[in-house]
Enzyme design. Structure first.
Site, mmCIF file in Angstrom:
data_model
loop_
_atom_site.group_PDB
_atom_site.id
_atom_site.type_symbol
_atom_site.label_atom_id
_atom_site.label_comp_id
_atom_site.label_asym_id
_atom_site.label_seq_id
_atom_site.Cartn_x
_atom_site.Cartn_y
_atom_site.Cartn_z
ATOM 1 N N CYS A 191 1.351 -1.647 -7.146
ATOM 2 C CA CYS A 191 0.523 -2.706 -6.709
ATOM 3 C C CYS A 191 -0.991 -2.312 -7.081
ATOM 4 O O CYS A 191 -1.728 -3.288 -6.657
ATOM 5 C CB CYS A 191 0.695 -2.798 -5.429
ATOM 6 N N GLU A 199 -4.157 -0.111 6.712
ATOM 7 C CA GLU A 199 -5.273 -0.475 6.087
ATOM 8 C C GLU A 199 -6.481 -0.930 7.041
ATOM 9 O O GLU A 199 -7.652 -0.558 6.901
ATOM 10 C CB GLU A 199 -4.941 -2.012 5.319
ATOM 11 N N HIS A 226 -5.913 -5.273 0.796
ATOM 12 C CA HIS A 226 -4.644 -5.292 -0.014
ATOM 13 C C HIS A 226 -3.519 -6.143 0.873
ATOM 14 O O HIS A 226 -2.935 -7.108 0.310
ATOM 15 C CB HIS A 226 -4.033 -3.737 0.045
ATOM 16 N N LYS A 276 -2.992 -12.703 -0.221
ATOM 17 C CA LYS A 276 -1.499 -12.462 -0.878
ATOM 18 C C LYS A 276 -0.794 -13.735 0.453
ATOM 19 O O LYS A 276 0.219 -14.319 0.188
ATOM 20 C CB LYS A 276 -0.905 -11.161 -0.302
ATOM 21 N N HIS A 335 2.233 -11.560 -3.501
ATOM 22 C CA HIS A 335 1.918 -10.270 -3.756
ATOM 23 C C HIS A 335 2.439 -10.247 -5.206
ATOM 24 O O HIS A 335 3.445 -10.149 -5.679
ATOM 25 C CB HIS A 335 2.885 -9.361 -3.023
ATOM 26 N N PHE A 363 2.636 1.294 -3.683
ATOM 27 C CA PHE A 363 3.758 2.163 -3.280
ATOM 28 C C PHE A 363 3.520 3.447 -4.181
ATOM 29 O O PHE A 363 3.070 3.330 -5.265
ATOM 30 C CB PHE A 363 4.931 1.446 -3.914
#
Lengths: 404, 84
Positions: A162, A305, A294, A326, A331, A390
């Site tokens: 990502c 976050e 994010h 998003k 995403h 990830f």
């Protein structure tokens, strides 16, 4: 060191087929998430996504070209065409050799791979199309972009799930800033809404069942998106010499690794990347007005976050406008950071903080200002765009309004 | 139903690398150091073993499995449902 400015920007996503359509939809807070229509859904438990709707490959490419282009490469090419045309840059002569092409993608040609495996395992055929490999390779997008535009400098793809696009853009930024290159075509491209990929995401149990509601108490997870955003970066000197339109100045990059868990995020790792971007850009925490988060809409990311922003910004965290795009275009994994940087740059240009759509109720663990549901007109002097992958790989880019 | 419980204990022991002797109905998953990714893998293994679909979303804070017994009860319920 050179100052680095953005002179061109191109986008294709669920929110629009070009930058203008995209920004119109995003700045209005419209969510483009809906039922999946581009693949069979009979095997899927979760069948919502943010697909590039009404996309006709033949509107953009000849039949012969399409033979070599997976959907993710097509998106990369479409966005690159717009960015390059917009910037007016020419790659004739030495400029082509002095331009880098660095494109982020998490997984490359998934539709091609999925189709090839189906042919072998389900249809029991013994041969595959000869273009299978050149279509699916993860560097197909940057390679196709260099060929179409005659860009002969260093070119490669960069994969960090990502964070791919943000790492790619950051790397391109540093190449231009250091003087290694004069310009760069950079961004991210992804198209992974395939049956195989969707089943994989379902199995991880992090997919939203209704829609993507970042930072909202009732969030149920992430929604897959797709698309591409590509930028033309140039030294300020070059951009001014040719009288180019300047969108914004890229000024900082921060990167870090959590070294902790393969899926769970660590707020400390994310905070180090944020602080790194500010330092690299010569910015103080108080200089930042807007954060493109994010914001995946998972339980784990949104809390982590929020903690990371508090760690990095201290008291100033409460004053930040923080939003997750998003919620609107899903995403897009390896393309996500590029699409979100486009939202950040267009927001700086027009003085608009795009909202977090689908926001219903405050979560005590997510207690910042997430610009819920409606865009906000505000001056954005400087902003950051966060990507946390990830595997604990974090990348943050800092951008500021261009002031000559 | 005793077999189901035993099978689930075996799965948890294997997937989360927990000593089988430490697993009992009231043991908390957290105390057994079963991590979030282990839970996802345990649920997958249970679904495969009993041929059931467990509607588990890691983001759903209401539907959390806290103890070993929460998992056993959920599976027993689903098996009874599919048999009925």
């Amino acid at each position: 060191m050179n100052r680095v400015v953005v002179t061109g920007l191109g986008v294709i996503s669920a929110a629009g087929h070009n930058a203008a359509e995209f920004w119109k939809s995003v700045s209005a807070g419209q969510s483009s998430i809906g039922d999946i229509t581009t693949i069979p859904t009979d095997l899927l438990t979760i069948a919502i996504g943010a697909e590039v709707k009404d996309y006709e490959p033949t509107d953009h490419f000849s039949a012969k070209e399409l033979g070599l282009l997976d959907r993710f490469s097509q998106f990369g090419l479409v966005a690159a065409r717009e960015a390059i045309a917009e910037s007016g840059i020419s790659f004739e002569g030495e400029r082509g050799e002095r331009t880098a092409t660095i494109i982020g993608s998490g997984v490359g040609g998934q539709a091609t791979l999925d189709g090839a495996y189906w042919t072998i395992y389900a249809e029991k055929k013994t041969r595959l199309h000869p273009f299978t490999i050149p279509r699916l390779m993860i560097n197909a997008a940057p390679s196709q972009i260099t060929m179409e535009h005659g860009i002969t400098g260093p070119a490669y793809s960069l994969a960090s799930a990502c964070s791919s696009a943000t790492h790619a853009i950051g790397h391109a930024f540093h190449m231009v800033r250091s003087g290694m290159m004069d310009a760069a075509v950079t961004g991210g491209a992804e198209a992974t809404i395939t049956v195989g990929t969707m089943k994989g995401w379902e199995a991880l149990r992090v997919m939203a069942t209704d829609t993507c509601r970042p930072f909202s108490k009732d969030r149920t997870g992430m929604v897959l998106g797709e698309g591409a955003a590509i930028f033309v970066l140039e030294t300020l000197e070059n951009a001014q010499a040719r009288g180019a339109n300047i969108y914004a100045e890229i000024c900082g990059l921060g990167m870090s690794s959590d070294a902790m868990d393969i899926t769970l995020p660590d707020p400390k790792g994310a905070a180090r990347a944020i602080t790194g971007a500010l330092k690299d850009g010569g910015l103080n925490p108080e200089d930042i007005d807007y954060v493109n988060a994010h914001g995946t809409g998972t339980a784990a990311n949104d809390v982590s976050e929020t903690k990371a922003l508090k760690l990095a910004f201290g008291d100033h965290a409460k004053k930040l406008a923080v939003s997750s795009s998003k919620s609107m275009f899903g995403h897009a994994l390896g393309g996500a950071g590029a699409l979100e940087l486009a939202v950040t740059i267009l927001g700086i240009r027009d003085g608009i903080a795009a909202p977090t759509a689908n926001y219903n109720e405050p979560d005590p663990e997510c207690d910042l200002d997430y610009v819920p549901n409606e865009a906000r007109e505000m001056k954005i002097g400087a902003a950051i765009s966060n990507s946390f992958a990830f595997g604990g790989l974090n990348a943050v880019v800092a951008v500021k309004a261009f002031e000559g | 139903m005793a077999d189901i419980e035993g099978d689930i204990f075996d799965i948890i022991a294997e997937k989360a690398a927990v000593d089988r002797g430490k697993i009992h109905a009231n043991a908390k998953l957290e105390e057994l150091e079963v991590e979030s990714l282990d839970v996802v893998e345990i649920i997958f293994a249970i679904e495969e073993k009993f041929d059931v679909d467990i509607p588990f979303n890691a983001n759903d804070q209401e539907l959390e499995f806290k103890t070993v017994n929460d998992v056993v009860k959920a599976v027993e319920g689903l098996i009874a449902e599919s048999a009925g």
